[in-house]
Design a protein around this motif. Sequence first.
Motif, PDB file in Angstrom:
ATOM      1  N   SER A 147       0.831  -1.199   0.000  1.00 14.24           N
ATOM      2  CA  SER A 147       0.000   0.000   0.000  1.00 14.24           C
ATOM      3  C   SER A 147       0.870   1.255   0.000  1.00 14.24           C
ATOM      4  CB  SER A 147      -0.904   0.024   1.232  1.00 14.24           C
ATOM      5  OG  SER A 147      -0.140   0.313   2.397  1.00 14.24           O
ATOM      6  N   PRO A 148       0.366   2.373  -0.530  1.00 10.25           N
ATOM      7  CA  PRO A 148       1.141   3.611  -0.500  1.00 10.25           C
ATOM      8  C   PRO A 148       1.602   3.995   0.910  1.00 10.25           C
ATOM      9  CG  PRO A 148      -0.704   3.840  -2.009  1.00 10.25           C
ATOM     10  CD  PRO A 148      -0.883   2.525  -1.302  1.00 10.25           C
ATOM     11  N   ARG A 149       0.761   3.764   1.911  1.00 12.92           N
ATOM     12  CA  ARG A 149       1.141   4.095   3.287  1.00 12.92           C
ATOM     13  C   ARG A 149       2.295   3.221   3.767  1.00 12.92           C
ATOM     14  NH1 ARG A 149      -1.485   6.252   7.727  1.00 12.92           N
ATOM     15  NH2 ARG A 149      -2.327   7.701   6.180  1.00 12.92           N
ATOM     16  N   THR A 150       2.208   1.916   3.498  1.00 11.61           N
ATOM     17  CA  THR A 150       3.294   1.022   3.896  1.00 11.61           C
ATOM     18  C   THR A 150       4.582   1.386   3.185  1.00 11.61           C
ATOM     19  OG1 THR A 150       1.730  -0.787   4.296  1.00 11.61           O
ATOM     20  CG2 THR A 150       4.043  -1.382   4.016  1.00 11.61           C
ATOM     21  N   VAL A 151       4.479   1.714   1.912  1.00  8.84           N
ATOM     22  CA  VAL A 151       5.671   2.100   1.154  1.00  8.84           C
ATOM     23  C   VAL A 151       6.310   3.341   1.767  1.00  8.84           C
ATOM     24  CG1 VAL A 151       6.485   2.998  -1.060  1.00  8.84           C
ATOM     25  CG2 VAL A 151       4.920   1.042  -1.003  1.00  8.84           C
ATOM     26  N   ALA A 152       5.508   4.367   2.055  1.00  8.20           N
ATOM     27  CA  ALA A 152       6.044   5.627   2.571  1.00  8.20           C
ATOM     28  C   ALA A 152       6.607   5.482   3.978  1.00  8.20           C
ATOM     29  CB  ALA A 152       4.946   6.690   2.545  1.00  8.20           C
ATOM     30  N   ASP A 153       5.896   4.763   4.833  1.00  4.44           N
ATOM     31  CA  ASP A 153       6.278   4.709   6.245  1.00  4.44           C
ATOM     32  C   ASP A 153       7.276   3.603   6.569  1.00  4.44           C
ATOM     33  OD1 ASP A 153       4.482   6.756   6.577  1.00  4.44           O
ATOM     34  OD2 ASP A 153       2.927   5.520   7.510  1.00  4.44           O
ATOM     35  N   HIS A 154       7.175   2.480   5.858  1.00  2.09           N
ATOM     36  CA  HIS A 154       7.964   1.307   6.233  1.00  2.09           C
ATOM     37  C   HIS A 154       9.106   1.022   5.264  1.00  2.09           C
ATOM     38  CE1 HIS A 154       8.637  -2.393   8.456  1.00  2.09           C
ATOM     39  NE2 HIS A 154       8.649  -3.067   7.316  1.00  2.09           N
ATOM     40  N   TRP A 155       8.800   0.981   3.964  1.00  4.36           N
ATOM     41  CA  TRP A 155       9.814   0.560   3.012  1.00  4.36           C
ATOM     42  C   TRP A 155      10.748   1.678   2.582  1.00  4.36           C
ATOM     43  CZ3 TRP A 155       9.938  -4.156   3.888  1.00  4.36           C
ATOM     44  CH2 TRP A 155       8.809  -4.993   3.864  1.00  4.36           C
ATOM     45  N   LYS A 156      10.250   2.896   2.453  1.00  2.00           N
ATOM     46  CA  LYS A 156      11.081   3.981   1.912  1.00  2.00           C
ATOM     47  C   LYS A 156      12.392   4.168   2.670  1.00  2.00           C
ATOM     48  CE  LYS A 156      11.181   8.817   0.535  1.00  2.00           C
ATOM     49  NZ  LYS A 156      10.440  10.110   0.443  1.00  2.00           N
ATOM     50  N   PRO A 157      12.379   4.204   4.010  1.00  2.00           N
ATOM     51  CA  PRO A 157      13.666   4.357   4.707  1.00  2.00           C
ATOM     52  C   PRO A 157      14.636   3.215   4.409  1.00  2.00           C
ATOM     53  CG  PRO A 157      11.841   4.812   6.195  1.00  2.00           C
ATOM     54  CD  PRO A 157      11.247   4.219   4.954  1.00  2.00           C
ATOM     55  N   MET A 158      14.124   1.994   4.255  1.00  5.92           N
ATOM     56  CA  MET A 158      14.984   0.859   3.919  1.00  5.92           C
ATOM     57  C   MET A 158      15.530   1.003   2.501  1.00  5.92           C
ATOM     58  SD  MET A 158      12.938  -2.411   5.463  1.00  5.92           S
ATOM     59  CE  MET A 158      12.159  -2.362   7.085  1.00  5.92           C
ATOM     60  N   PHE A 159      14.660   1.408   1.569  1.00  3.65           N
ATOM     61  CA  PHE A 159      15.103   1.628   0.190  1.00  3.65           C
ATOM     62  C   PHE A 159      16.250   2.646   0.165  1.00  3.65           C
ATOM     63  CE2 PHE A 159      10.582   0.893  -1.792  1.00  3.65           C
ATOM     64  CZ  PHE A 159      10.627  -0.424  -1.392  1.00  3.65           C
ATOM     65  N   GLU A 160      16.060   3.733   0.909  1.00  6.57           N
ATOM     66  CA  GLU A 160      17.034   4.820   0.869  1.00  6.57           C
ATOM     67  C   GLU A 160      18.368   4.398   1.482  1.00  6.57           C
ATOM     68  OE1 GLU A 160      17.164   9.629   1.474  1.00  6.57           O
ATOM     69  OE2 GLU A 160      15.525   8.483   2.380  1.00  6.57           O
ATOM     70  N   ASP A 161      18.329   3.696   2.612  1.00  5.79           N
ATOM     71  CA  ASP A 161      19.567   3.242   3.241  1.00  5.79           C
ATOM     72  C   ASP A 161      20.368   2.343   2.288  1.00  5.79           C
ATOM     73  OD1 ASP A 161      18.963   4.624   5.534  1.00  5.79           O
ATOM     74  OD2 ASP A 161      18.269   2.869   6.659  1.00  5.79           O
ATOM     75  N   ALA A 162      19.677   1.411   1.649  1.00  6.71           N
ATOM     76  CA  ALA A 162      20.360   0.490   0.736  1.00  6.71           C
ATOM     77  C   ALA A 162      20.932   1.235  -0.462  1.00  6.71           C
ATOM     78  CB  ALA A 162      19.390  -0.595   0.267  1.00  6.71           C
TER      79      ALA A 162
END
Length: 382
Positions: free
Chosen positions: A95-110
């Motif tokens: 979901s857009p909310r899960t992507v923004a709140d949960h996955w985005k920081p992980m994407f950015e760190d990697a």
Amino acid sequence: MSDAPVTHIDPAAFAADPYPTLAHMRRDAPITFVPELGATLLTRRDDIHREEKRVEVFSSRQPDGLMTVLMGENMMRKDGDDHMRERRALFPALSPRTVADHWKPMFEDAARQIIEDLKPKGRCDLVTDYAMPVSAAALIAITGLCQMSHAEMDRVSQHMIDGCANYLGDQEIEARCHAATALIDRHIDHIFDTPPERSALAVQKSAGLAMDSIRANVKLVISGGQNEPRDAIAGTAWALLSHPGQLAMIRRGERSWVDAFSEYVRWISPIGMSPRVVARDDKVNGVTFKRGDRVFLMFSSAGRDEAYFDAPDVFDIFRDTGPAIPFGAGPHFCAGAAASRCLITEIALPLLFEALPGLRLDGPAPFTGWAFRGPTSVQVTW
């Protein structure tokens, strides 16, 4: 087969560059049977946009189709309530909310770690050295297959989409696809008892989906979730480096990374088509379809439909890309669209151009594919 006009293609030339042939089809035979593919192609945007939603006629259920045979019956190969039940089960991971709140920081760190490792080298292949690991890291997080390496994720995804586009029946391609799906199953078995929070494995398990469905849907996420972002990251970067004036406008804030991404996937659609099977006899624009006919909805052709886009073969981030349908339409709209847009437009592209000053192309970028299309190499220096 349908009674559509027949168009013959050279499969090798079509894979090298399908767009001239698709333009010919749109002009002279917008619904056409291609014997070399054993399918009737819909090539105009309005026909594709309309007929994709008529799943009672153009069904996604394909028990004998390549994707189902090779990867299992995933939600993309189901319609109606069966499709929606599995889509709802997977939604909490995408979901857009899960992507923004949960996955985005992980994407950015990697992505930051990958770009930091690249900086001292002064040159790289954007496909293999940047876009591939950035996409793979994101997909490893989303699927929950945390023991899989970047290279493994890229390889199994490529081998599965090669298998799904293997309409010429190459046995080596099929064997590689079977090996890829077996490897994914081993990774699923390894982590299944304790899947990472909010991962595709975890949410499907929590929803009580059958194991066959869970396995098939994880493979679906991998097959589209690795290659489409990989090819779009490298391809959009190549397009902007090839059009420095448009890149300068983004740097000045006159246009956005979203504009560049949206125009790129209109212009060179990473997912070029979606297959359907005719569920009952029907007629479209004077063409009669018979039950069992195979149909390809050509999203790549829709993105260059002259009825909607002036100079459609030109990359132009100023154009309105709204009519393009690179993620599909209707009930089968790509479930991972929010994750893809976030990864590409909020992280991968801005980080690349921010971190590598003086980034420039170092040679031509070859492209390949018609069902799935992208650059095989984008050599750059900085």
